[in-house]
Design a protein around this motif. Structure first.
Motif, mmCIF file in Angstrom:
data_model
loop_
_atom_site.group_PDB
_atom_site.id
_atom_site.type_symbol
_atom_site.label_atom_id
_atom_site.label_comp_id
_atom_site.label_asym_id
_atom_site.label_seq_id
_atom_site.Cartn_x
_atom_site.Cartn_y
_atom_site.Cartn_z
ATOM 1 N N ILE A 7 0.826 -1.207 0.000
ATOM 2 C CA ILE A 7 0.000 0.000 0.000
ATOM 3 C C ILE A 7 0.863 1.260 0.000
ATOM 4 O O ILE A 7 0.603 2.204 -0.748
ATOM 5 N N VAL A 8 1.926 1.283 0.833
ATOM 6 C CA VAL A 8 2.701 2.531 0.991
ATOM 7 C C VAL A 8 3.682 2.766 -0.153
ATOM 8 O O VAL A 8 4.078 3.911 -0.402
ATOM 9 N N GLY A 9 4.139 1.706 -0.846
ATOM 10 C CA GLY A 9 5.078 1.892 -1.951
ATOM 11 C C GLY A 9 6.531 1.857 -1.508
ATOM 12 O O GLY A 9 6.834 1.560 -0.354
ATOM 13 N N VAL A 10 7.448 2.180 -2.430
ATOM 14 C CA VAL A 10 8.880 1.988 -2.179
ATOM 15 C C VAL A 10 9.713 3.270 -2.274
ATOM 16 O O VAL A 10 10.931 3.211 -2.311
ATOM 17 N N LYS A 11 9.088 4.437 -2.308
ATOM 18 C CA LYS A 11 9.872 5.672 -2.216
ATOM 19 C C LYS A 11 10.560 5.705 -0.853
ATOM 20 O O LYS A 11 9.990 5.265 0.141
ATOM 21 N N PRO A 12 11.800 6.230 -0.755
ATOM 22 C CA PRO A 12 12.568 6.103 0.494
ATOM 23 C C PRO A 12 11.820 6.492 1.760
ATOM 24 O O PRO A 12 11.742 5.727 2.715
ATOM 25 N N SER A 13 11.229 7.692 1.779
ATOM 26 C CA SER A 13 10.532 8.137 2.990
ATOM 27 C C SER A 13 9.277 7.325 3.248
ATOM 28 O O SER A 13 8.986 6.946 4.385
ATOM 29 N N LEU A 14 8.534 7.053 2.187
ATOM 30 C CA LEU A 14 7.323 6.241 2.342
ATOM 31 C C LEU A 14 7.678 4.832 2.779
ATOM 32 O O LEU A 14 6.960 4.210 3.571
ATOM 33 N N LEU A 15 8.792 4.320 2.259
ATOM 34 C CA LEU A 15 9.231 2.984 2.639
ATOM 35 C C LEU A 15 9.560 2.936 4.129
ATOM 36 O O LEU A 15 9.189 1.990 4.837
ATOM 37 N N MET A 16 10.254 3.970 4.628
ATOM 38 C CA MET A 16 10.577 4.015 6.054
ATOM 39 C C MET A 16 9.312 4.112 6.896
ATOM 40 O O MET A 16 9.171 3.441 7.923
ATOM 41 N N ILE A 17 8.366 4.958 6.466
ATOM 42 C CA ILE A 17 7.090 5.064 7.175
ATOM 43 C C ILE A 17 6.379 3.712 7.183
ATOM 44 O O ILE A 17 5.851 3.266 8.210
ATOM 45 N N GLY A 18 6.397 3.036 6.031
ATOM 46 C CA GLY A 18 5.726 1.741 5.924
ATOM 47 C C GLY A 18 6.328 0.703 6.849
ATOM 48 O O GLY A 18 5.603 -0.007 7.563
ATOM 49 N N PHE A 19 7.658 0.618 6.861
ATOM 50 C CA PHE A 19 8.314 -0.370 7.726
ATOM 51 C C PHE A 19 8.118 -0.037 9.197
ATOM 52 O O PHE A 19 7.902 -0.925 10.021
ATOM 53 N N MET A 20 8.190 1.244 9.551
ATOM 54 C CA MET A 20 8.027 1.622 10.958
ATOM 55 C C MET A 20 6.604 1.362 11.446
ATOM 56 O O MET A 20 6.398 0.800 12.531
ATOM 57 N N SER A 21 5.623 1.768 10.663
ATOM 58 C CA SER A 21 4.229 1.583 11.094
ATOM 59 C C SER A 21 3.870 0.108 11.162
ATOM 60 O O SER A 21 3.189 -0.336 12.095
ATOM 61 N N THR A 22 4.348 -0.680 10.192
ATOM 62 C CA THR A 22 4.049 -2.121 10.198
ATOM 63 C C THR A 22 4.710 -2.812 11.384
ATOM 64 O O THR A 22 4.085 -3.616 12.083
ATOM 65 N N THR A 23 5.982 -2.497 11.621
ATOM 66 C CA THR A 23 6.695 -3.114 12.738
ATOM 67 C C THR A 23 6.061 -2.733 14.065
ATOM 68 O O THR A 23 5.891 -3.579 14.954
ATOM 69 N N ALA A 24 5.691 -1.458 14.199
ATOM 70 C CA ALA A 24 5.056 -1.003 15.446
ATOM 71 C C ALA A 24 3.722 -1.709 15.661
ATOM 72 O O ALA A 24 3.414 -2.146 16.777
ATOM 73 N N PHE A 25 2.934 -1.840 14.599
ATOM 74 C CA PHE A 25 1.634 -2.526 14.732
ATOM 75 C C PHE A 25 1.824 -3.989 15.143
ATOM 76 O O PHE A 25 1.133 -4.485 16.035
ATOM 77 N N LEU A 26 2.769 -4.668 14.504
ATOM 78 C CA LEU A 26 3.003 -6.073 14.856
ATOM 79 C C LEU A 26 3.511 -6.207 16.292
ATOM 80 O O LEU A 26 3.131 -7.140 17.006
ATOM 81 N N SER A 27 4.354 -5.257 16.727
ATOM 82 C CA SER A 27 4.904 -5.315 18.085
ATOM 83 C C SER A 27 3.847 -5.078 19.153
ATOM 84 O O SER A 27 4.061 -5.412 20.318
ATOM 85 N N MET A 28 2.723 -4.501 18.771
ATOM 86 C CA MET A 28 1.632 -4.344 19.720
ATOM 87 C C MET A 28 1.050 -5.690 20.132
ATOM 88 O O MET A 28 0.481 -5.821 21.222
ATOM 89 N N TRP A 29 1.228 -6.707 19.269
ATOM 90 C CA TRP A 29 0.553 -7.993 19.509
ATOM 91 C C TRP A 29 1.519 -9.163 19.631
ATOM 92 O O TRP A 29 1.237 -10.117 20.356
ATOM 93 N N ILE A 30 2.625 -9.129 18.896
ATOM 94 C CA ILE A 30 3.610 -10.202 19.012
ATOM 95 C C ILE A 30 4.887 -9.609 19.607
ATOM 96 O O ILE A 30 4.990 -8.408 19.797
ATOM 97 N N SER A 31 5.857 -10.454 19.885
ATOM 98 C CA SER A 31 7.062 -9.970 20.568
ATOM 99 C C SER A 31 7.853 -9.006 19.672
ATOM 100 O O SER A 31 7.862 -9.134 18.437
ATOM 101 N N ASN A 32 8.520 -8.043 20.314
ATOM 102 C CA ASN A 32 9.365 -7.087 19.587
ATOM 103 C C ASN A 32 10.445 -7.809 18.791
ATOM 104 O O ASN A 32 10.792 -7.419 17.670
ATOM 105 N N THR A 33 10.987 -8.871 19.380
ATOM 106 C CA THR A 33 12.059 -9.631 18.728
ATOM 107 C C THR A 33 11.563 -10.273 17.444
ATOM 108 O O THR A 33 12.219 -10.203 16.396
ATOM 109 N N ALA A 34 10.386 -10.904 17.508
ATOM 110 C CA ALA A 34 9.845 -11.596 16.331
ATOM 111 C C ALA A 34 9.511 -10.618 15.213
ATOM 112 O O ALA A 34 9.790 -10.889 14.032
ATOM 113 N N SER A 35 8.926 -9.473 15.558
ATOM 114 C CA SER A 35 8.569 -8.511 14.508
ATOM 115 C C SER A 35 9.816 -7.930 13.846
ATOM 116 O O SER A 35 9.856 -7.749 12.620
ATOM 117 N N THR A 36 10.863 -7.676 14.636
ATOM 118 C CA THR A 36 12.118 -7.162 14.067
ATOM 119 C C THR A 36 12.777 -8.205 13.177
ATOM 120 O O THR A 36 13.229 -7.898 12.064
#
Length: 588
Positions: A116-145
């Motif tokens: 959804i977010v695409g692969v432009k550098p800033s959008l890519l960083m936003i995409g990875f950060m938001s996805t990782t943060a969302f997953l870390s809300m429910w699964i372990s920080n280690t597993a999401s990283t």
């Protein structure tokens, strides 16, 4: 001398194990009071936890030995602290996380967001950060990283390779064009065959010269340098987002559960002030704010503030399409959503809805209406165990009537969504003992009178404004957690903070809540938290890179948390008043 120092270093753990209790022994011998004896146990455990001379979970079991032997608590009273309602909540949350990981649901969610977010550098960083943060809300920080970093590296590598190929093609075309123009100066009476040979030869020479030119080499070095910086920024963004995301939910990371357990232990009449809904209501906006500020800082450090270039405005390069295709191919490999994935998603969604609606605060929740009219019979732990138990009851494939196997025999029943072998392998049992050790320490402090003594000693702090106390303590905890486990940090600090709050008559949550979240702000060192270590292991980061980025983010996090606690935190928990339930702590 060098040999002796080497020997000392090799046997340092054994030396610490033996010398620490011997050096601390004068405390209970000279002052033979319950407070001093409990202080001896707490200091000993703190030093063992900080040095990790023995496993953290084994240190957490020391109250079982020392409290009965020192006459602080009976053995049965100590042991019962190790499996409380908060532990059940933690177990239920972990079972859901294990099921999500087992059926790769987290990977499907992550790749879908990146598409959804695409692969432009800033959008890519936003995409990875938001996805990782969302997953870390429910699964372990280690597993999401561990899941997100390989995807980030693959996408960046594809972007780099594609840009390199595009540069090479451009240079070849330019060289070929120059070769053709140079042939225009040849004599007109040259034979056609010789003309073709000369063109080919001249063109190849020009291409070779072009490829070896200083300009081309400079472009290559500049491109590689750009992607090294981008790779560093992306690795840090993923590991930081994992730590930040874990603060948003009650089960996101262990310190959150410890706070709930300590509040319920020390202030049993608090009326369930900390539950899933109230935690989420406070922490989720704070997490979003912290994530946005972290993105801005990493953007500035590694991508610069040319937002037009970073967001790729007005550009549509072939490299972006090929990198996007990498993500798309990874998503296609997952295939269609299976029956098992669908079941896990439904159970997960139901669990979150039941948590939110159990006791939302502004209206009576379903638990209040159905079960909790007289007493709080049903808690978040009850819901977590109920829903996670379904994973062992539902088959992983859709049952079919009269199904046959390949050889014509009746088909065997499919395995459930989770088996105990998988749980046994993936469940961090040591964390449960750490939680229990913290509850035992808190109960021992109350029984021995250490909490009361400590609170009275801290009464002079009343002259300091509460917001200043909160900021200073948050900075102390954030610094301490860089070299100690966040679980051990919160376990040690929270009982002391509770005693201080009751002594100086401020709301216990005003100090305990910010300090608990600050324990997750371990951004500076690779050893501070598993996500940092995973990011560092990829080899493109130096300790100084992490230290420079993390140092600023520690201050950003502390400021953000204190803004939150002094704005919507005050409104949600009435933090500007001293609650009646904090007047009398749990007594023997």
């Amino acid at each position: 001398m060098a040999g002796f120092l080497t020997w000392l270093w090799r046997y340092r753990n054994y030396i610490v194990i033996v010398l620490t209790p011997l050096l601390l022994l004068p405390l209970p011998l000279i002052i033979p009071t319950p407070e001093a004896k409990c202080g001896f146990v707490i200091i000993l455990m703190a030093l063992y936890w900080c040095t990790e001379c023995i496993p953290l979970a084994v240190t957490a079991l020391l109250p079982v030995i020392l409290f009965p032997m020192m006459g602080i608590m009976e053995s049965g009273e100590v042991c019962i602290q190790y499996l409380k309602d908060s532990n059940m909540l933690f177990i239920g949350g972990l079972l859901v996380a294990i099921a999500v990981e087992q059926w790769n649901l987290h990977r499907r969610i992550a790749l879908q967001v990146l598409l959804i977010v695409g692969v432009k550098p800033s959008l890519l960083m936003i995409g990875f950060m938001s996805t990782t943060a969302f997953l870390s809300m429910w699964i372990s920080n280690t597993a999401s990283t561990a899941m997100m970093l390989p995807i980030a590296n693959a996408v960046l590598q594809q972007l780099c390779d594609t840009e390199a190929n595009a540069d090479e093609r451009d240079h070849e075309l330019a060289a070929a064009k120059d070769g053709l123009e140079n042939q225009g100066f040849e004599m007109c009476d040259t034979k056609e065959s010789n003309n073709k040979e000369l063109k080919t030869k001249d063109s190849s020479i020009n291409m070779e010269l072009c490829s070896r030119s200083p300009e081309a080499e400079q472009r290559r070095l500049k491109r590689e340098q750009k992607y090294v910086k981008l790779s560093k920024g992306m690795s840090l963004s993923v590991c930081y987002a994992a730590s930040i995301g874990g603060t948003a939910t009650l089960t996101g990371t262990t310190p959150n559960v410890i706070l709930k357990g300590q509040i319920d232990e020390l202030f049993p009449n608090n009326g369930g002030i900390i539950n899933f809904a109230s935690w989420f209501g406070f922490s989720f906006p704070n997490m979003v704010l912290m994530l946005a500020l972290s993105w801005l800082w990493l953007q500035f450090m590694f991508l610069g503030f040319n937002l037009r270039k970073s967001f790729g405005c007005g550009t549509n390069k072939a490299g972006d399409q090929e990198a996007y295709q990498v993500i798309k191919d990874e998503y296609k490999k997952l295939g269609r959503m299976s029956f098992a994935e669908g079941c896990v998603l439904v159970i997960f969604t139901l669990l979150v809805l039941l948590w939110f609606t159990r006791e939302p605060g502004f209206i009576p929740g379903w638990a209040t209406v159905l079960f909790n009219k007289d007493k709080p019979y049903v808690t978040d732990g009850t819901v977590a165990i109920l829903m996670s138990a379904l994973f062992f009851c539902i088959p992983s494939n859709l049952p079919r009537c009269c199904g046959k196997s390949e050889d014509g025999a009746p088909a065997e029943a499919s395995s459930p969504l989770l088996s105990w072998d998988i749980v046994h392998e993936k469940m961090p049992w040591n964390i449960l003992l750490l939680l229990g050790g913290g509850f035992a320490l808190a109960h021992g402090s109350e029984k021995s009178g250490l909490s009361l003594w400590l609170g009275e000693s801290l009464i002079p702090l009343q002259s300091i404004p509460p917001f200043a106390i909160s900021i200073l303590l948050c900075l102390l905890v954030a610094m301490f957690t860089e070299c100690s486990s966040n679980t051990a940090t919160t376990t040690l600090f929270l009982p002391i903070l509770a005693s201080m709050a009751t002594a100086i008559k401020i709301h216990p949550l005003y100090i305990m809540f910010p300090c608990t979240i600050s324990a997750s702000l371990a951004f500076m060192l690779p050893v501070a938290t598993p996500p940092n270590a995973i990011a560092f292991s990829y080899g493109n980061l130096k300790v100084m890179d992490m230290a420079k980025a993390g140092f600023i983010l520690n201050f950003v996090g502390v400021i953000t948390i204190n803004i939150a606690i002094n704005t919507w935190g005050v409104a949600m928990f009435q933090l500007n008043t001293f609650p009646s339930w904090a007047n009398v702590t749990k007594t023997p």
